[in-house]
Design an enzyme around this catalytic site. Sequence first.
Site, PDB file in Angstrom:
ATOM      1  N   GLU A 174      68.124  71.112  15.411  1.00 28.00           N
ATOM      2  CA  GLU A 174      67.056  70.109  15.401  1.00 28.00           C
ATOM      3  C   GLU A 174      65.755  70.722  15.914  1.00 28.00           C
ATOM      4  O   GLU A 174      64.675  70.454  15.389  1.00 28.00           O
ATOM      5  CB  GLU A 174      67.427  68.920  16.276  1.00 28.00           C
ATOM      6  CG  GLU A 174      68.573  68.091  15.737  1.00 28.00           C
ATOM      7  CD  GLU A 174      68.890  66.939  16.659  1.00 28.00           C
ATOM      8  OE1 GLU A 174      68.593  65.793  16.257  1.00 28.00           O
ATOM      9  OE2 GLU A 174      69.417  67.168  17.768  1.00 28.00           O
ATOM     10  N   TYR A 195      42.490  51.419  16.346  1.00 22.34           N
ATOM     11  CA  TYR A 195      43.819  51.759  15.828  1.00 22.34           C
ATOM     12  C   TYR A 195      43.863  53.111  15.138  1.00 22.34           C
ATOM     13  O   TYR A 195      44.899  53.764  15.112  1.00 22.34           O
ATOM     14  CB  TYR A 195      44.394  50.658  14.942  1.00 22.34           C
ATOM     15  CG  TYR A 195      43.532  50.170  13.821  1.00 22.34           C
ATOM     16  CD1 TYR A 195      43.403  50.883  12.644  1.00 22.34           C
ATOM     17  CD2 TYR A 195      42.849  48.968  13.941  1.00 22.34           C
ATOM     18  CE1 TYR A 195      42.612  50.414  11.610  1.00 22.34           C
ATOM     19  CE2 TYR A 195      42.058  48.494  12.913  1.00 22.34           C
ATOM     20  CZ  TYR A 195      41.935  49.220  11.741  1.00 22.34           C
ATOM     21  OH  TYR A 195      41.152  48.755  10.728  1.00 22.34           O
ATOM     22  N   LYS A 236      64.736  57.668  14.318  1.00 22.20           N
ATOM     23  CA  LYS A 236      65.180  59.021  13.974  1.00 22.20           C
ATOM     24  C   LYS A 236      66.092  58.908  12.757  1.00 22.20           C
ATOM     25  O   LYS A 236      67.317  58.916  12.865  1.00 22.20           O
ATOM     26  CB  LYS A 236      65.900  59.652  15.171  1.00 22.20           C
ATOM     27  CG  LYS A 236      66.197  61.116  15.019  1.00 22.20           C
ATOM     28  CD  LYS A 236      66.779  61.676  16.328  1.00 22.20           C
ATOM     29  CE  LYS A 236      67.071  63.143  16.205  1.00 22.20           C
ATOM     30  NZ  LYS A 236      67.629  63.676  17.463  1.00 22.20           N
TER      31      LYS A 236
END
Length: 126
Positions: free
Chosen positions: A28, A60, A105
């Site tokens: 990873e 934003y 994820k």
Amino acid sequence: MADERDGGDRITLTGLRVFAHHGVFDFERADGQEFVIDVTVFVDLAAAARGDELARTVHYGELAEAVVQGVERDPVDLIETVAERVARIALGFEAAEAVRVTVHKPQAPIRVPFDDVAVTITRSRT
């Protein structure tokens, strides 16, 4: 503090996509993967709306860029740690009273079929 239970004002960014190298496993860290970030900043929007003043709210666009930069840097093991980092970034905006962060994820190393893995935290200035 305004929050979703009392219908408080908020700004929400949904689905920010960030390629980063977080994770417990060596592959990873080496290969990286996509993370998806949702951020809701609780902020009193009345003053900004009354005066039509950007300075009295959370920009934003700047928030999105800051979150992406924060997620991209300094790999960590846990998405919980990534969520805390994003919360600190959002609370760094002066008008922010509280924040809810979800870190998804979608390519987590799980051996069974799944749609998503995510952690959600809520933090405030107090």
